[in-house]
Design an enzyme around this catalytic site. Structure first.
Site, PDB file in Angstrom:
ATOM      1  N   MET A  11       0.863  -1.197   0.000  1.00  0.00           N
ATOM      2  CA  MET A  11       0.000   0.000   0.000  1.00  0.00           C
ATOM      3  C   MET A  11       0.884   1.226   0.000  1.00  0.00           C
ATOM      4  SD  MET A  11      -3.334  -0.902   0.883  1.00  0.00           S
ATOM      5  CE  MET A  11      -3.991  -2.544   1.157  1.00  0.00           C
ATOM      6  N   VAL A  12       0.313   2.339  -0.440  1.00  0.00           N
ATOM      7  CA  VAL A  12       0.983   3.616  -0.243  1.00  0.00           C
ATOM      8  C   VAL A  12       0.353   4.219   1.010  1.00  0.00           C
ATOM      9  CG1 VAL A  12       1.404   5.897  -1.201  1.00  0.00           C
ATOM     10  CG2 VAL A  12       1.410   3.884  -2.690  1.00  0.00           C
ATOM     11  N   LYS A  40       0.499  -4.485   4.761  1.00  0.00           N
ATOM     12  CA  LYS A  40       0.975  -5.455   5.740  1.00  0.00           C
ATOM     13  C   LYS A  40       1.964  -6.461   5.135  1.00  0.00           C
ATOM     14  CE  LYS A  40      -3.217  -4.771   8.366  1.00  0.00           C
ATOM     15  NZ  LYS A  40      -2.668  -3.760   9.258  1.00  0.00           N
ATOM     16  N   ASN A  43       5.245  -4.596   4.424  1.00  0.00           N
ATOM     17  CA  ASN A  43       5.932  -4.235   5.669  1.00  0.00           C
ATOM     18  C   ASN A  43       6.668  -5.444   6.254  1.00  0.00           C
ATOM     19  OD1 ASN A  43       4.774  -1.716   5.426  1.00  0.00           O
ATOM     20  ND2 ASN A  43       3.236  -2.024   7.020  1.00  0.00           N
ATOM     21  N   THR A 221      -0.007 -11.435  19.694  1.00  0.00           N
ATOM     22  CA  THR A 221       0.743 -10.218  20.005  1.00  0.00           C
ATOM     23  C   THR A 221      -0.110  -9.365  20.941  1.00  0.00           C
ATOM     24  OG1 THR A 221      -0.074  -9.171  17.979  1.00  0.00           O
ATOM     25  CG2 THR A 221       2.062 -10.256  17.845  1.00  0.00           C
ATOM     26  N   GLY A 223       0.790  -6.113  22.074  1.00  0.00           N
ATOM     27  CA  GLY A 223       1.257  -4.728  22.111  1.00  0.00           C
ATOM     28  C   GLY A 223       2.370  -4.572  23.129  1.00  0.00           C
ATOM     29  N   ASP A 253       3.422  -5.674  12.083  1.00  0.00           N
ATOM     30  CA  ASP A 253       4.166  -6.165  10.910  1.00  0.00           C
ATOM     31  C   ASP A 253       5.663  -6.286  11.239  1.00  0.00           C
ATOM     32  OD1 ASP A 253       1.771  -6.082   9.498  1.00  0.00           O
ATOM     33  OD2 ASP A 253       2.112  -4.004   8.879  1.00  0.00           O
ATOM     34  N   SER A 292      10.255   3.135  10.075  1.00  0.00           N
ATOM     35  CA  SER A 292      10.581   2.996  11.500  1.00  0.00           C
ATOM     36  C   SER A 292      11.228   1.643  11.806  1.00  0.00           C
ATOM     37  CB  SER A 292       9.308   3.148  12.341  1.00  0.00           C
ATOM     38  OG  SER A 292       8.459   2.026  12.166  1.00  0.00           O
TER      39      SER A 292
END
Ligand code: RIB
Length: 306
Positions: A11-12, A40, A43, A221, A223, A253, A292
């Site tokens: 995706m952009v 996703k 990434n 997951t 967080g 991701d 990131s």
């Protein structure tokens, strides 16, 4: 180390940093904007490639100004793009993303060309896919293609991992039973299992029900709370890594990309989860999605410092 295949989206990312969401009919000034490569599938592929994994990408781009840049971005990280194809007359996938000052995000996705990745594309790449050590899937492409890829992997004895994001209810249990790895977050786990997930205990119970249905390894997951494992290797929890978060977009991701990179090296699931928790924590300290994700050296420094 052998190759990993990611069959999924690109995706952009149109990332707007906001103080708050505008109300209906309201125009609001926002403090910042960034355009980035996301999706996703992409990434996860880029995170693994940044850490040094050899990645084969199956994906579709559109017939627009974004397509060449997306392919060039994959190539910048050494990803094999022979099966990243253009779809005439269709837009590339785009994702308007809104990131609030507390680092949390809201995302819209327009699948565009991603919706055109089909079982025929898997067939066309069959010889190369059979050489891969793992096939990695998400839910930003057509569901029939995801199911077809799971069955392809199952038929050929290739381990297969599904990150069931974005969350979708009503997934076919017979196909899920052929998964080696399922890596949901808590809300995805609740939707897939049909159970309430609002505590570590309920997450374990929901994960257990999926393992009982045939999935070999379920990794949830959590967080900043880390991640939990339920499956053939028993049950355990990997604690979270505390950091100052600026932008949590794409952290899930980052987890998957790092997990597959490490699992590919020695099949040590617990170690791969520990690395993945740290890698995704490191990623939320930066802005954007792929931008990131630390490379191998930066991640090593992050781990030495903490
Ligand atoms: O998981 C984050 C990703 O979700 C973003 O990069 C966006 O493109 C959407 O696919």
């Amino acid at each position: 180390m052998s190759k990993i295949a990611v069959i999924g989206s690109n995706m952009v990312d149109l990332i707007t940093y906001i103080d708050r969401m505008p109300a209906q009919g309201e125009t609001l000034e926002a403090p910042g904007f960034a355009l980035g490569c996301g999706g996703k599938g992409a990434n996860q592929a880029v995170a693994a490639a940044k850490l040094g994994t050899d990645v084969l990408m199956l994906s579709k781009v559109g017939d627009d100004m974004f397509a060449d840049n997306t392919v060039a971005n994959f190539e910048r990280f050494g990803i094999d793009t022979r099966y990243v194809q253009r779809v005439p007359g269709v837009s590339s996938g785009v994702a308007p993303i809104f990131v609030q000052a507390d680092s949390h995000n809201s995302i819209l996705i327009v699948k565009g060309a991603n919706a055109h990745l089909s079982p025929a594309d898997i067939e066309a790449a069959a010889a190369d896919l059979r050489e891969c050590k793992l096939i990695v899937l998400q839910l930003e492409i057509d569901l029939e293609t995801v199911y077809d890829a799971i069955e392809f992997a199952h038929r050929h004895g290739i381990p297969v991992l599904l990150n069931p994001a974005p969350a979708l209810s009503g997934l076919n249990a017979e196909h899920l039973a052929h998964l080696d790895f399922l890596i949901p977050n808590e809300s995805e786990l609740a939707l897939i299992s049909g159970q309430v997930v609002d505590s570590p205990e309920s997450a374990n119970a929901a994960a257990r029900s999926l393992v009982a249905g045939g999935i070999r390894h379920v990794i949830v997951t959590l967080g900043e709370q880390g991640a939990l494992y339920v499956g053939e290797e028993g049950e355990f929890r990997v604690p979270g890594v505390r950091v100052e978060a600026r932008d949590t977009t794409g952290a899930g991701d980052a987890f998957i990309g790092c997990f597959i990179h490490h699992w590919n090296q020695d099949a040590d699931i617990r170690h791969a989860m520990e690395q993945a928790v740290a890698y995704s924590a490191c990623s939320v300290m930066g802005l954007g999605t792929q931008t990131s994700y630390p490379d191998r050296e930066t991640f090593k420094r992050f781990q030495q410092q903490r």
